[in-house]
Design an enzyme around this catalytic site. Structure first.
Site, short mmCIF file in Angstrom:
data_model
loop_
_atom_site.label_atom_id
_atom_site.label_comp_id
_atom_site.label_asym_id
_atom_site.label_seq_id
_atom_site.Cartn_x
_atom_site.Cartn_y
_atom_site.Cartn_z
N ASP A 231 0.82 -1.22 0.00
CA ASP A 231 0.00 0.00 0.00
C ASP A 231 0.86 1.27 0.00
OD1 ASP A 231 -2.33 1.44 -0.02
OD2 ASP A 231 -2.75 1.20 2.13
N GLY A 232 0.29 2.34 -0.55
CA GLY A 232 0.94 3.65 -0.48
C GLY A 232 1.55 4.15 -1.77
N ARG B 89 0.00 7.77 -2.74
CA ARG B 89 0.50 8.87 -1.90
C ARG B 89 1.98 9.13 -2.14
NH1 ARG B 89 -1.40 6.33 3.39
NH2 ARG B 89 -1.82 4.65 1.91
N HIS C 51 2.54 3.45 -8.91
CA HIS C 51 2.34 2.01 -9.19
C HIS C 51 3.53 1.48 -10.00
CE1 HIS C 51 -1.56 2.33 -7.50
NE2 HIS C 51 -2.09 3.04 -8.48
N TRP D 263 -11.68 -2.03 -8.14
CA TRP D 263 -12.38 -1.83 -9.41
C TRP D 263 -13.14 -0.51 -9.43
CZ3 TRP D 263 -10.70 -4.40 -13.33
CH2 TRP D 263 -10.30 -5.72 -13.23
N LEU E 159 10.52 -20.63 -4.65
CA LEU E 159 9.51 -19.77 -4.02
C LEU E 159 8.16 -19.85 -4.75
CD1 LEU E 159 8.82 -17.28 -2.07
CD2 LEU E 159 9.48 -15.86 -4.02
N ARG F 229 -5.11 -1.57 8.89
CA ARG F 229 -6.31 -2.37 8.64
C ARG F 229 -6.00 -3.51 7.68
NH1 ARG F 229 -7.68 2.89 6.79
NH2 ARG F 229 -7.20 3.16 4.58
C1 IPE Z 1 -5.53 -2.62 -0.19
O1 IPE Z 1 -5.17 -1.30 -0.38
C2 IPE Z 1 -5.48 -3.37 -1.48
C3 IPE Z 1 -4.17 -3.48 -2.12
C4 IPE Z 1 -3.01 -3.08 -1.63
C5 IPE Z 1 -4.16 -4.15 -3.38
P1 IPE Z 1 -6.25 -0.13 -0.54
O2 IPE Z 1 -5.48 1.12 -0.65
O3 IPE Z 1 -7.16 -0.46 -1.65
O4 IPE Z 1 -7.04 -0.23 0.83
P2 IPE Z 1 -7.88 0.86 1.64
O5 IPE Z 1 -8.87 1.41 0.69
O6 IPE Z 1 -6.92 1.91 2.09
O7 IPE Z 1 -8.46 0.12 2.78
C1 IPE Z 2 -1.54 0.26 -3.34
O1 IPE Z 2 -1.31 1.63 -3.38
C2 IPE Z 2 -1.73 -0.34 -4.71
C3 IPE Z 2 -3.14 -0.68 -5.05
C4 IPE Z 2 -4.13 -0.65 -4.23
C5 IPE Z 2 -3.39 -1.08 -6.42
P1 IPE Z 2 -2.53 2.67 -3.39
O2 IPE Z 2 -2.87 2.94 -4.82
O3 IPE Z 2 -3.63 2.21 -2.55
O4 IPE Z 2 -1.84 3.96 -2.77
P2 IPE Z 2 -2.49 4.95 -1.71
O5 IPE Z 2 -2.94 4.11 -0.56
O6 IPE Z 2 -3.61 5.65 -2.40
O7 IPE Z 2 -1.37 5.84 -1.36
MG MG Z 3 -4.05 2.44 -0.59
#
Ligand code: IPE
Ligand code: IPE
Ligand code: MG
Length: 244
Positions: A18-19, A22, A35, A67, A129, A192
């Site tokens: 995640d992240g 941002r 990404h 989605w 792996l 979470r």
């Molecule tokens: C969880 O991240 C899903 C993936 C990393 C693929 P999200 O960014 O979609 O989750 P929320 O919306 O912060 O809970």
């Molecule tokens: C995780 O990064 C990748 C996917 C959910 C596809 P995010 O796209 O959720 O990045 P943030 O959480 O918005 O920073």
């Molecule tokens: Mg996210």
């Protein structure tokens, strides 16, 4: 890496990557750039996990809920997925890595499904792996489809309701071939689970870090494993009971 106790390695590590968005926005870039950069981390972590001797690595790459993101981001992610697969499969193969996919593949565009099928087949005899990509995955989707499958078998007389044990149920999950993760890592400072492996993480050790996914590298993975190795896993028992 030397500090890692080889006899106390988690067999299975699951990561919520995640992240990305941002990370990109913080540098005044488009979310998609995050990404794109996140793929470098995937490469580094897969390589690192293989080196350390991890048997299963599950990466949450795209959720059912994702989605609902803007069309442009979803399309960009699908294109990136296919592009990455095409580039990385030869490297995965050289490293004896086997690929698995969990999630609702029918939701993916045809070109992505085709690329995935091809890669799965190409890597299917590898014995190193096990890399599990969670794509169009959510735990509630998985649990529902498992329950539907089980209900069908009961209706067909193949399964008696009284005979259903945890092991019976687990056979219907998309993760039936893998052990439960002992360690779950989430990057980017969110605390979470976001619909990830709700059943399988029942006794996982959870590790949260503020590092955004594009900055997460091998040394961060090692740090998480060391943290895991310092924990006492009690499974409901007392400390004394598990220290024998
Ligand atoms: C969880 O991240 C899903 C993936 C990393 C693929 P999200 O960014 O979609 O989750 P929320 O919306 O912060 O809970
Ligand atoms: C995780 O990064 C990748 C996917 C959910 C596809 P995010 O796209 O959720 O990045 P943030 O959480 O918005 O920073
Ligand atoms: Mg996210």
């Amino acid at each position: 890496m030397q500090a890692i106790q080889k006899d106390k390695l988690p067999q299975h590590i699951a990561i919520i990557m995640d992240g990305n968005g941002r990370w990109a926005e913080e540098q005044g870039q488009e979310r998609l750039y995050g990404h794109f950069e996140g793929v470098r981390s995937v490469r580094d972590i897969v390589e690192g996990a293989a080196e350390i001797g991890i048997k299963y690595l599950t990466l949450y790459a795209f959720s059912t809920e994702n989605w609902d993101r803007p069309r442009q981001e979803v399309d960009g992610l699908m294109a990136l997925l296919v592009d990455t697969i095409r580039k990385e499969v030869p490297v995965l193969n050289q490293n004896n890595i086997r690929l698995h996919v969990i999630g609702d593949m029918d939701m993916l565009p045809d070109f992505a499904q085709a690329a995935l099928q091809e890669s799965l087949q190409l890597l299917e005899h590898n014995t190193g792996l096990n890399l599990v990509m969670a794509l169009s995955y959510s735990s509630r989707w998985e649990l529902l489809q498992a329950m539907r499958g089980m209900a069908k078998d009961v209706a067909a007389g193949l399964l008696q309701p009284d005979e259903i044990q945890a092991e019976t149920f687990e056979k219907y999950l998309t993760t039936s071939a893998f052990p439960d993760p002992e360690l779950m890592i989430r990057t980017s400072g969110e605390y979470r689970i976001s619909n990830f492996l709700l059943y399988q993480l029942a006794y996982a050790e959870l590790y949260f870090t503020h590092t955004r996914w594009p900055d997460f590298r091998k040394e961060n993975l090692i740090e998480a494993i060391l943290d895991y190795q310092g924990r006492e896993r009690r499974f409901g028992k007392t400390s004394q009971q598990v220290q024998v």
